[in-house]
Design an enzyme around this catalytic site. Structure first.
Site, PDB file in Angstrom:
ATOM      1  N   ASP A  31      33.065  -3.921  -3.409  1.00  0.00           N
ATOM      2  CA  ASP A  31      32.468  -3.672  -4.730  1.00  0.00           C
ATOM      3  C   ASP A  31      31.679  -2.367  -4.796  1.00  0.00           C
ATOM      4  OD1 ASP A  31      30.599  -4.762  -2.988  1.00  0.00           O
ATOM      5  OD2 ASP A  31      29.378  -5.571  -4.605  1.00  0.00           O
TER       6      ASP A  31
ATOM      7  N   ASP B  62      32.657  -0.439   0.496  1.00  0.00           N
ATOM      8  CA  ASP B  62      33.164  -1.810   0.592  1.00  0.00           C
ATOM      9  C   ASP B  62      33.864  -2.277  -0.685  1.00  0.00           C
ATOM     10  OD1 ASP B  62      30.923  -2.117  -1.039  1.00  0.00           O
ATOM     11  OD2 ASP B  62      30.503  -4.125  -0.290  1.00  0.00           O
TER      12      ASP B  62
ATOM     13  N   ASP C  20      29.103  -1.074  -3.122  1.00  0.00           N
ATOM     14  CA  ASP C  20      27.666  -0.880  -2.910  1.00  0.00           C
ATOM     15  C   ASP C  20      27.318  -0.555  -1.460  1.00  0.00           C
ATOM     16  OD1 ASP C  20      28.205  -3.416  -1.985  1.00  0.00           O
ATOM     17  OD2 ASP C  20      26.641  -4.428  -3.157  1.00  0.00           O
ATOM     18  N   ARG C  21      28.245  -0.782  -0.531  1.00  0.00           N
ATOM     19  CA  ARG C  21      27.953  -0.449   0.869  1.00  0.00           C
ATOM     20  C   ARG C  21      28.547   0.903   1.240  1.00  0.00           C
ATOM     21  NH1 ARG C  21      28.295  -5.739   4.732  1.00  0.00           N
ATOM     22  NH2 ARG C  21      26.967  -7.039   3.433  1.00  0.00           N
TER      23      ARG C  21
ATOM     24  N   LYS D 239      22.331  -1.574  -4.219  1.00  0.00           N
ATOM     25  CA  LYS D 239      22.663  -0.529  -3.270  1.00  0.00           C
ATOM     26  C   LYS D 239      23.859   0.236  -3.818  1.00  0.00           C
ATOM     27  CE  LYS D 239      24.771  -4.078  -0.410  1.00  0.00           C
ATOM     28  NZ  LYS D 239      24.115  -5.310   0.019  1.00  0.00           N
TER      29      LYS D 239
ATOM     30  N   SER E  71      31.916  -8.956  -2.575  1.00  0.00           N
ATOM     31  CA  SER E  71      31.522  -7.779  -1.805  1.00  0.00           C
ATOM     32  C   SER E  71      32.533  -7.408  -0.729  1.00  0.00           C
ATOM     33  CB  SER E  71      30.137  -8.031  -1.209  1.00  0.00           C
ATOM     34  OG  SER E  71      29.653  -6.869  -0.625  1.00  0.00           O
ATOM     35  N   HIS E  72      32.113  -7.481   0.519  1.00  0.00           N
ATOM     36  CA  HIS E  72      32.934  -7.028   1.638  1.00  0.00           C
ATOM     37  C   HIS E  72      33.852  -8.130   2.164  1.00  0.00           C
ATOM     38  CE1 HIS E  72      29.142  -8.784   2.625  1.00  0.00           C
ATOM     39  NE2 HIS E  72      29.653  -9.217   3.754  1.00  0.00           N
TER      40      HIS E  72
HETATM   41  C1  G1P Z   1      24.716  -9.877   4.036  1.00  0.00           C
HETATM   42  C2  G1P Z   1      23.864  -8.795   4.634  1.00  0.00           C
HETATM   43  C3  G1P Z   1      22.726  -8.461   3.702  1.00  0.00           C
HETATM   44  C4  G1P Z   1      23.277  -8.091   2.330  1.00  0.00           C
HETATM   45  C5  G1P Z   1      24.198  -9.170   1.821  1.00  0.00           C
HETATM   46  C6  G1P Z   1      24.881  -8.785   0.520  1.00  0.00           C
HETATM   47  O1  G1P Z   1      23.945 -11.049   3.843  1.00  0.00           O
HETATM   48  O2  G1P Z   1      23.375  -9.168   5.903  1.00  0.00           O
HETATM   49  O3  G1P Z   1      21.973  -7.409   4.254  1.00  0.00           O
HETATM   50  O4  G1P Z   1      22.241  -7.895   1.425  1.00  0.00           O
HETATM   51  O5  G1P Z   1      25.207  -9.442   2.785  1.00  0.00           O
HETATM   52  O6  G1P Z   1      25.665  -7.649   0.654  1.00  0.00           O
HETATM   53  P1  G1P Z   1      23.936 -12.272   4.863  1.00  0.00           P
HETATM   54  O7  G1P Z   1      25.360 -12.707   5.035  1.00  0.00           O
HETATM   55  O8  G1P Z   1      23.404 -11.725   6.156  1.00  0.00           O
HETATM   56  O9  G1P Z   1      23.037 -13.284   4.235  1.00  0.00           O
HETATM   57 ZN    ZN Z   2      29.177  -5.096  -1.509  1.00  0.00          ZN
END
Ligand code: G1P
Ligand code: ZN
Length: 543
Positions: free
Chosen positions: A279, A277, A281-282, A376, A113-114
């Protein structure tokens, strides 16, 4: 092609977190690490014999090599077919859509992801089920259990497949279809938002900057915004996915999307700014001089979704993760629709979406989505915003001002304390947990505690229960502090402290959030003893 049963031993630490398994890339590249996990996924879902899987990732370092391994393992495990995005690329929402569109049995999404990408950064792998959504806890538990007992995995030997070449071919008995990663997703978007209306907006000189952050949304944004909706070339910046995201941190928030923020707060800012982000989704939404918190964005989209063709009939309900601000609750209340509060992580929205109980959902961490997929969806949120801007003719600031006037403003901020010693972080949470029963009525700093508890969730659809989902302390006067430990970090523990303060006084709707949140921040730091317990007095990241 010879098939091999490779002897292995179970590897510790393969427990999926908030969103699949995330580790340092170097760990994923250790001998057997990826193979063990993939075999555990296959076994955990009851095998893949005769099944169709969608496979794709965000293009980060190791994406393509990992896909080759997964393909050979799918083949050796007798999968019927793998559908792969060209070049191994699929954004998370596009993968979710493809699973649903092709009625596949599930999918493997390669992404952290991010989190940054690269040989010395992060990698991740997630299994999504046939509804296109992240596997439920019951399934991830089975996968994890399997990682602990695994003694061999199956893999076919052979040449790499050319992931760049569209079309269908065969490895042994398994079909491999390489598809355009953007086309189906772009088609879907046209059925949701009003493309002609947005086209007219751009034709009228509306300006926008979309920062794809060198990540997977680049090709999607170029196609949809520039080619299909007529936004001028150059609207999308950093649109070429790169394995290390241009050495950046592909997290769309004011800290990491600083280039975009600077532009949006300059004197020649475009009318609208957005980012997504790693991938895809954000999303981040920002108007000229006006950053929109993800919690507020969810509330705004809920209030105006009926302006887009897909939601013209209204919303069945909405959902937000527990730490997300309660702004959307207030809008849902005024619309007379249900608002569900779920634990953090998209997997908890799946049942509500499948059961038709909610149409929109979102998280404070820049995630917004709807029932069009089971993830998302960053670009979707941006398109829905554009649809609303086009229909109302208002600016981002005007829309937000109107929303706050109508429903009050939930000032909001998240403080992240990163790479904290895991034992110390646990100890802090445990100590706080132990006090919860006696906090109601206590005065902490300038605030008085109204309620204090640890969030637990009873899924209204399948009756499953999830406990220990974050500590929440509500204060009199509309303030709230939430504490939880991150489930996606790859190093030490990350403590997340979420702060919120409701303001309904019309003359105090445009204050600086830091100032409004000072009292609740001080109360939260004091009640948790965070500094004494962890040695940290200030967060590493504030969003
Ligand atoms: C974080 C975000 C959460 C999101 C997840 C995946 O998780 O807080 O809202 O769903 O990334 O993108 P966390 O690191 O807080 O468990
Ligand atoms: Zn992501």
């Amino acid at each position: 092609m010879p098939m091999q049963n490779v002897r292995t031993t179970s590897i510790e630490g393969q427990k999926p977190g908030t969103s699949g398994l995330r580790k340092k890339t170097a760990i994923f590249r250790r001998p057997h690490f990826l193979e063990n996990y993939v075999q555990s996924i296959f076994d955990g879902i009851g095998g893949v014999e005769g099944k169709t899987l969608v496979i794709g990732g965000d293009g980060r370092f190791f994406n393509d090599a990992a896909i080759q391994i997964i393909l050979r393992m799918a083949c050796a495990n007798s999968a019927a077919k793998c559908i792969i995005g060209q070049g191994g690329i699929l954004s998370t929402p596009a993968a979710s859509h493809l699973i649903r569109l092709r009625e596949a049995d599930g999918g493997l999404i390669l992404s952290a992801s991010h989190n940054p990408g690269g040989a010395d950064a992060d990698f991740g792998l997630k299994y999504n089920g046939p509804n296109g959504g992240p596997a439920s806890e019951a399934v991830t538990d089975k996968i994890y259990e399997r990682t602990k007992t695994l003694s061999f995995y199956k893999i076919a030997a052979g040449e790499d497949i050319n992931l760049g070449q569209l079309g269908t071919r065969k490895i042994e008995n398994m079909m491999v279809e390489i598809v355009d990663p953007v086309a189906d997703y772009a088609d879907l978007m046209q059925t949701i938002v009003d493309f002609p209306k947005i086209k007219t907006l751009f034709a009228g000189g509306f300006t926008m900057c979309f920062d794809a952050m060198h990540a997977v949304t680049g090709p999607y944004a170029h196609t949809v915004l520039e080619d299909m909706l007529g936004a001028p070339k150059g609207t999308v910046i950093n649109g070429q996915p790169s394995p290390d995201f241009g050495k950046g941190h592909p997290d769309p928030n004011p800290i990491w999307a600083k280039t975009l923020m600077d532009k949006m707060y300059s004197s020649n800012a475009p009318d609208f700014g957005a980012a997504s982000d790693g991938d895809g989704d954000r999303n981040m939404i920002v108007g000229p001089g006006a950053y929109v918190t993800p919690s507020d964005s969810l509330a705004l989209l809920t209030a105006h979704a009926h302006l887009a063709p897909a939601y013209r009939g209204g919303l069945s309900g909405v959902a937000r993760s527990m730490p997300t601000s309660r702004a959307v609750d207030r809008v849902a209340d005024s619309l007379g629709i249900a608002c569900f509060e779920t634990p953090t992580g998209w997997k908890f929205f799946g049942n509500l979406l499948d059961a038709g109980k909610v149409t929109l959902c979102g998280e404070e961490s820049a995630g917004t989505g709807s029932d069009h997929v089971r993830e998302k969806d960053g670009l979707w949120a941006v398109l829905l915003w554009l649809n609303i801007l086009a229909e109302t003719g208002k600016s981002v600031s005007e829309l937000m001002g109107d929303l706050w006037t109508a429903h009050g403003r939930c000032y909001y901020s998240r403080l992240d304390f990163e790479d904290v010693d895991s034992d110390k972080a646990e100890a802090m949470i445990n100590k706080l947990r132990a006090k919860l029963g006696s906090l109601a009525g206590a005065t902490i700093g300038t605030l008085t505690v109204e309620t204090a508890d640890e969030f637990a969730y009873l899924d209204p659809v399948d009756g499953s229960q999830s406990t220990n989902q974050g500590i929440r302390i509500a204060f009199e006067g509309g303030a709230r502090a939430v504490f939880r430990l991150s489930g996606t970090g790859t190093q030490g523990a990350t403590i997340r402290l979420y702060l919120e303060q409701l303001e309904t006084d019309p003359v105090r709707l445009h204050e600086a959030p830091e100032a409004v949140l000072t009292d609740v921040r001080e109360a939260a730091m004091s009640v948790s003893d965070l500094t004494a317990m962890t040695g940290r007095s200030a967060p590493d990241v504030i969003t």
